[in-house]
Design a protein around this motif. Structure first.
Motif, mmCIF file in Angstrom:
data_model
loop_
_atom_site.group_PDB
_atom_site.id
_atom_site.type_symbol
_atom_site.label_atom_id
_atom_site.label_comp_id
_atom_site.label_asym_id
_atom_site.label_seq_id
_atom_site.Cartn_x
_atom_site.Cartn_y
_atom_site.Cartn_z
ATOM 1 N N PHE A 1 0.832 -1.202 0.000
ATOM 2 C CA PHE A 1 0.000 0.000 0.000
ATOM 3 C C PHE A 1 0.872 1.260 0.000
ATOM 4 O O PHE A 1 0.459 2.303 -0.482
ATOM 5 N N ALA A 2 2.067 1.123 0.566
ATOM 6 C CA ALA A 2 2.958 2.274 0.643
ATOM 7 C C ALA A 2 3.320 2.787 -0.760
ATOM 8 O O ALA A 2 3.594 3.971 -0.936
ATOM 9 N N GLN A 3 3.302 1.896 -1.769
ATOM 10 C CA GLN A 3 3.644 2.316 -3.132
ATOM 11 C C GLN A 3 2.593 3.248 -3.733
ATOM 12 O O GLN A 3 2.811 3.831 -4.783
ATOM 13 N N LEU A 4 1.423 3.314 -3.103
ATOM 14 C CA LEU A 4 0.328 4.050 -3.718
ATOM 15 C C LEU A 4 0.298 5.518 -3.318
ATOM 16 O O LEU A 4 -0.599 6.256 -3.698
ATOM 17 N N ALA A 5 1.295 5.938 -2.517
ATOM 18 C CA ALA A 5 1.323 7.338 -2.096
ATOM 19 C C ALA A 5 1.477 8.214 -3.336
ATOM 20 O O ALA A 5 2.026 7.794 -4.339
ATOM 21 N N GLY A 6 0.982 9.431 -3.228
ATOM 22 C CA GLY A 6 1.137 10.353 -4.359
ATOM 23 C C GLY A 6 -0.182 10.581 -5.057
ATOM 24 O O GLY A 6 -0.840 11.585 -4.850
ATOM 25 N N GLU A 7 -0.620 9.596 -5.879
ATOM 26 C CA GLU A 7 -1.863 9.796 -6.633
ATOM 27 C C GLU A 7 -3.062 9.225 -5.891
ATOM 28 O O GLU A 7 -2.925 8.258 -5.153
ATOM 29 N N PRO A 8 -4.236 9.802 -6.128
ATOM 30 C CA PRO A 8 -5.426 9.227 -5.487
ATOM 31 C C PRO A 8 -5.764 7.850 -6.067
ATOM 32 O O PRO A 8 -5.864 7.712 -7.287
ATOM 33 N N HIS A 9 -5.891 6.869 -5.199
ATOM 34 C CA HIS A 9 -6.199 5.516 -5.646
ATOM 35 C C HIS A 9 -7.494 5.018 -5.037
ATOM 36 O O HIS A 9 -7.791 5.312 -3.886
ATOM 37 N N CYS A 10 -8.204 4.237 -5.824
ATOM 38 C CA CYS A 10 -9.302 3.453 -5.288
ATOM 39 C C CYS A 10 -8.740 2.047 -5.066
ATOM 40 O O CYS A 10 -8.245 1.424 -6.005
ATOM 41 N N ILE A 11 -8.778 1.575 -3.829
ATOM 42 C CA ILE A 11 -8.207 0.267 -3.502
ATOM 43 C C ILE A 11 -9.337 -0.745 -3.344
ATOM 44 O O ILE A 11 -10.321 -0.473 -2.649
ATOM 45 N N VAL A 12 -9.193 -1.875 -4.008
ATOM 46 C CA VAL A 12 -10.176 -2.950 -3.901
ATOM 47 C C VAL A 12 -9.517 -4.056 -3.083
ATOM 48 O O VAL A 12 -8.508 -4.612 -3.497
ATOM 49 N N SER A 13 -10.063 -4.330 -1.896
ATOM 50 C CA SER A 13 -9.361 -5.262 -1.009
ATOM 51 C C SER A 13 -10.328 -6.112 -0.185
ATOM 52 O O SER A 13 -11.537 -6.072 -0.393
ATOM 53 N N VAL A 14 -9.761 -6.885 0.722
ATOM 54 C CA VAL A 14 -10.544 -7.800 1.560
ATOM 55 C C VAL A 14 -10.158 -7.600 3.032
ATOM 56 O O VAL A 14 -9.078 -7.114 3.320
ATOM 57 N N PRO A 15 -11.045 -7.985 3.974
ATOM 58 C CA PRO A 15 -10.768 -7.726 5.394
ATOM 59 C C PRO A 15 -9.442 -8.293 5.881
ATOM 60 O O PRO A 15 -8.723 -7.611 6.610
ATOM 61 N N ALA A 16 -9.105 -9.521 5.471
ATOM 62 C CA ALA A 16 -7.883 -10.139 5.999
ATOM 63 C C ALA A 16 -6.659 -9.282 5.672
ATOM 64 O O ALA A 16 -5.775 -9.077 6.508
ATOM 65 N N LEU A 17 -6.620 -8.772 4.436
ATOM 66 C CA LEU A 17 -5.465 -7.978 4.031
ATOM 67 C C LEU A 17 -5.456 -6.614 4.724
ATOM 68 O O LEU A 17 -4.409 -6.100 5.108
ATOM 69 N N LEU A 18 -6.647 -6.052 4.908
ATOM 70 C CA LEU A 18 -6.720 -4.743 5.563
ATOM 71 C C LEU A 18 -6.269 -4.844 7.014
ATOM 72 O O LEU A 18 -5.599 -3.965 7.541
ATOM 73 N N LYS A 19 -6.641 -5.951 7.636
ATOM 74 C CA LYS A 19 -6.241 -6.168 9.016
ATOM 75 C C LYS A 19 -4.716 -6.228 9.115
ATOM 76 O O LYS A 19 -4.104 -5.662 10.005
ATOM 77 N N ARG A 20 -4.148 -6.897 8.138
ATOM 78 C CA ARG A 20 -2.700 -7.016 8.088
ATOM 79 C C ARG A 20 -2.078 -5.641 7.832
ATOM 80 O O ARG A 20 -1.039 -5.307 8.390
ATOM 81 N N ALA A 21 -2.723 -4.853 6.972
ATOM 82 C CA ALA A 21 -2.212 -3.520 6.651
ATOM 83 C C ALA A 21 -2.113 -2.670 7.906
ATOM 84 O O ALA A 21 -1.162 -1.907 8.085
#
Lengths: 718, 88
Positions: free
Chosen positions: A317-337
């Motif tokens: 997710f750190a690579q997405l800094a800079g431009e506005p992104h819409c992120i499509v994800s799942v709870p398990a990964l978000l929890k890890r984030a």
């Protein structure tokens, strides 16, 4: 005029170019307001001039104006407005789904997707899309198969191959798992010859008829071939998603393209405007319905650039800094984030976040907002139903259904629904318990299979868990139903920071008492957990699914205190069938028999048997869910031990049952192996002799229970 | 048998018969309710405890006896009942 607006009114509601709910709705509405104002001004002016000619000018001038000039002005006004409207129309963002695009739908240099970062300039444009799909069509058309398994890791490859297959009228089969065996199984399910289109070189060998997308794209077609785009029919195009299903048995779920696009249309109507400002990147494979809808079809329809590579880990997710992104994800990964986020979060610029596949606990959602910068929008749906409802739990736990979704509650309390995304009249019944609210929204109350009976009282494990979460001291809770002498609930609790602080240095019994008192107002006494474990984390698999068996294992009772308190000997058990000579068969109660597998006299043996569903042992404990209760297991152990270990001329009888530890449910007809070990002791000792037993599957993969019984002997046959 | 001793025995019996975790007999307060709040026992536990008390002290709790609830109210109430019964 009336005619023109009537046309517009018609366009508002139906047809492929409907305006209501479309992406450009706001633009059209704003434009219409301006046009109406302009016409009003025009008519006021025109009326004033006309009135002036009536009262102040000669009849000839009146006739000239009202019979000629006025009409010419009106016509000129109309022509100018039409010209402006056409210019405006070109700049209005438009949703163009797969079933509606033409080669001129977007500009040739419009960016569809990109590699790595958008700024790297590695773009795939609309022109590349047309050329690539044309090249893929050549290959697909030349193959006779009607059913195609599509497997592309690269979302760009996936989009091109998906579009090309649909253009060629092929049925698209998707599966998130791809192995040689799985492809074969899918092909068997498809029941006709199947081809494979993939971008994984390893997968090429899986199937005789396989095509490698990157190689085909090496030779894209040029105009004029690339300027053709055979139309895709929304209703006649079918996509079959092959999922593992909740039961573990693979299952093929078929949707028409139109059903999937209906799902996209709702998202666009709801958030399209907002999404236009973003690039899109995804952590979800396009071979799941959620990934297909949100990571490929949605950005294509909107015309927003998407990242071709999947975000594999939370750190990225750190690579997405800079431009506005819409992120499509799942709870398990978000929890890890949340866990791996740097201090102060990932620093993303006005991000947008979708999550689906399971509910995000409130505290996690709040933490996600902290590190990613936006509260996730959760989508509730399934492979069968596509999207059903959404929520942003910041505003409450209630789910708001998508437009056109009808909901009802079944007799069992489950959510039933029908929607434009489900083919057919009868709709679909989920396994989720629901509370329908008057305003049309609903609350989910956990899985129906989480409902158990404790001593005849029905209770939802999820409800007890939710009650525990509400006390504010608990981060996560898992409640399981257990049974020893009786049925009871047991709770494994992960305390949050406040909970840890509050209960620091407190004896466990007082912590238990605190939670018991918290639950008292809501639950009958019988349904309040009897045993408690406070753990750092609940056992989970990598997808974040809870491992119920491992939660149950947390409650294995501690070894019984030795030595045994002296107890008066129990009366001998009712007479059993006469002692069988030690052959390979042992007699069990209820006319059953066991075969001797191993026997090393005088202390160890193992026997094999199984219990038919008709056995009285399975009667009545849980209707519809047969389990083998403790008392039955003791009886079986006793029957075997008596026949195997009774000393010559004497009979073993039970002194006391010491303990039994359940680890897995014994299902009817399951092959069982009972291992018995009598502890050695001095021959003259009159103290009870301990027999340890273990009930396992024949290969030992599953241990159903272990335990111990104390025996004494008496002279003579029973 | 002294009253204190009897109460301790009842407590030991409760802990062992009901397989209560995390609890020592001496943690049970004499005046605390056994059911509902307090020890948090339920009706199934009551049945179990009734059987254990019968075995150990020979006291019976019949189904018709409306006073059962009273006898099971606390350790104090149980001890009083057992004493009264065995005194007869």
């Amino acid at each position: 005029m009336a005619f023109r607006f009537a046309l517009l009114a018609d366009k508002l509601k139906k047809g492929p170019h409907k305006i209501k709910g479309s992406l450009g709705e706001k633009y059209v509405a704003a434009y219409c307001r301006k046009v109406t104002l302009a016409w009003c001004l025009f008519f006021v002016l025109n009326g004033s001039v006309s009135a002036f000619t009536v009262f102040a000018l000669p009849e000839a001038a009146w006739a000239l104006y009202n019979g000629g000039i006025s009409y010419i002005l009106m016509g000129a006004f109309f022509a100018v407005e039409l010209a402006i409207r056409n210019i405006k129309d070109k700049t209005t963002p438009r949703a163009i789904p797969l079933s509606a695009f033409t080669p001129t739908s977007r500009k040739a240099d419009a960016v569809l997707c990109y590699s790595g970062a958008f700024s790297s300039g590695k773009h795939l444009t609309w022109a590349d899309f047309l050329a690539g799909t044309a090249a893929l069509r050549r290959v697909v058309e030349a193959a006779p198969q009607r059913r195609w398994v599509l497997y592309c890791q690269d979302y760009g490859h996936f989009l091109l191959a998906y579009a090309a297959l649909l253009q060629c009228n092929k049925e698209v089969w998707l599966s998130a798992h791809l192995s040689a065996a799985y492809v074969a199984e899918m092909a068997a399910e498809a029941q006709e010859e199947t081809a494979l289109l993939c971008d994984d070189e390893a997968a090429l060998g899986f199937w005789p008829c396989s095509f490698y997308v990157p190689r085909i794209l090496e030779a894209p077609l040029t105009p004029p071939h690339s300027q053709e785009a055979p139309p895709i029919h929304a209703q006649a195009s079918h996509i079959v998603i092959y999922t593992s299903g909740t039961t573990g048995n693979p299952k093929a779920v078929c949707h028409s393209l139109g059903e999937l696009e209906a799902d996209n249309a709702f998202i666009l109507a709801q958030w399209g405007e907002e999404l236009l400002k973003h690039k899109l990147c995804s952590t979800v494979s396009p071979h799941h319905i959620y990934g297909l809808l949100y990571s490929v079809m949605l950005p294509f329809t909107l015309g927003i650039p998407f990242r071709r590579e999947r975000l594999e880990c939370a750190e990225s997710f750190a690579q997405l800094a800079g431009e506005p992104h819409c992120i499509v994800s799942v709870p398990a990964l978000l929890k890890r984030a949340v866990e791996v986020a740097p201090e102060g979060g990932f620093g993303l610029a006005s991000p947008w976040l979708f999550s689906s596949g399971g509910a995000i606990p409130l505290q996690t959602a709040a933490a996600v907002e902290r590190v990613i910068g936006v509260w996730p929008i959760e989508i509730y749906g399934s492979t069968e139903t596509a999207g059903v409802a959404w929520r942003q739990s910041k505003a409450g736990a209630e789910w708001t259904p998508f437009e056109g979704v009808q909901l009802w509650k079944t007799e069992e309390g489950c959510l039933g629904l029908n929607s434009p995304c489900i083919g057919g009249e009868e709709g679909f019944v989920t396994g989720d318990l629901v509370d329908l609210l008057e305003d049309g929204r609903f609350c989910l109350q956990g899985r129906a299979d989480a409902v158990v009976k404790i001593e005849e009282k029905r209770v939802s494990l999820t409800e007890v868990e939710n009650r525990l979460l509400l006390c504010g001291l608990v981060e996560e809770a898992a409640v399981v139903a257990l049974e020893d002498k009786r049925q009871f609930l047991a709770a494994a609790v992960v305390l949050n920071a406040a909970g840890k602080k509050r209960f620091e240095n407190m004896p466990k019994r007082l912590v238990n008492a605190h939670f018991r008192e918290h639950l008292q107002p809501f639950l009958e006494n019988t349904l309040i957990p009897k045993r408690w474990r406070y753990v750092e984390a609940l056992p989970q698999n990598p997808q974040g699914k809870r491992l119920q068996q491992e939660v149950a294992a947390l409650f294995a009772p501690p070894a019984p205190p030795a030595p045994l308190p002296p107890l008066p000997p129990l009366p001998p058990l009712p007479p059993l069938p006469p002692l069988a000579p030690l052959t390979k068969t042992l007699l069990l109660p209820h006319g059953l028999a066991a075969s001797l597998r191993e026997y090393s006299p005088p202390h160890t043996a193992s026997v094999m048997f199984s219990l038919p569903e008709s056995s009285p042992y399975f009667d009545g404990h849980f209707p519809g869910f047969a389990i083998l209760p403790a008392v039955a297991q003791f009886e079986l152990v006793y029957a075997c031990a008596r026949q195997l270990f009774s000393p010559p001329g004497e009979t073993l009888f039970v002194h006391s049952a010491q303990r039994i530890k359940f680890m897995a449910r014994v299902a009817p007809d399951a092959p069982l192996c009972l291992e018995l070990r009598l502890e050695k002791q001095a021959p003259a000792a009159q103290t009870p002799q301990r027999l340890r037993f273990a009930l396992k599957s024949p290969g030992g993969e599953t241990v159903y229970s272990t335990g111990a019984i104390a025996f004494q002997t008496s002279k003579g046959p029973p | 048998m002294g009253a204190g001793e009897l109460k301790l025995e009842i407590k030991q019996l409760i802990v062992s018969a009901l397989e209560l975790e995390d609890l020592q007999p001496e943690n049970i307060v004499d005046t605390e309710p056994l059911f509902g709040e307090g020890l948090g026992l339920d009706s199934i536990d009551a049945l179990e405890l009734g059987v254990a008390l019968k075995k150990k002290f020979g006291v019976t709790f019949s189904a018709e006896n409306t006073d059962n609830k009273k006898h099971f109210a606390s350790i104090n109430a149980l001890a009083a009942y057992i004493e009264a019964e065995s005194g007869q």
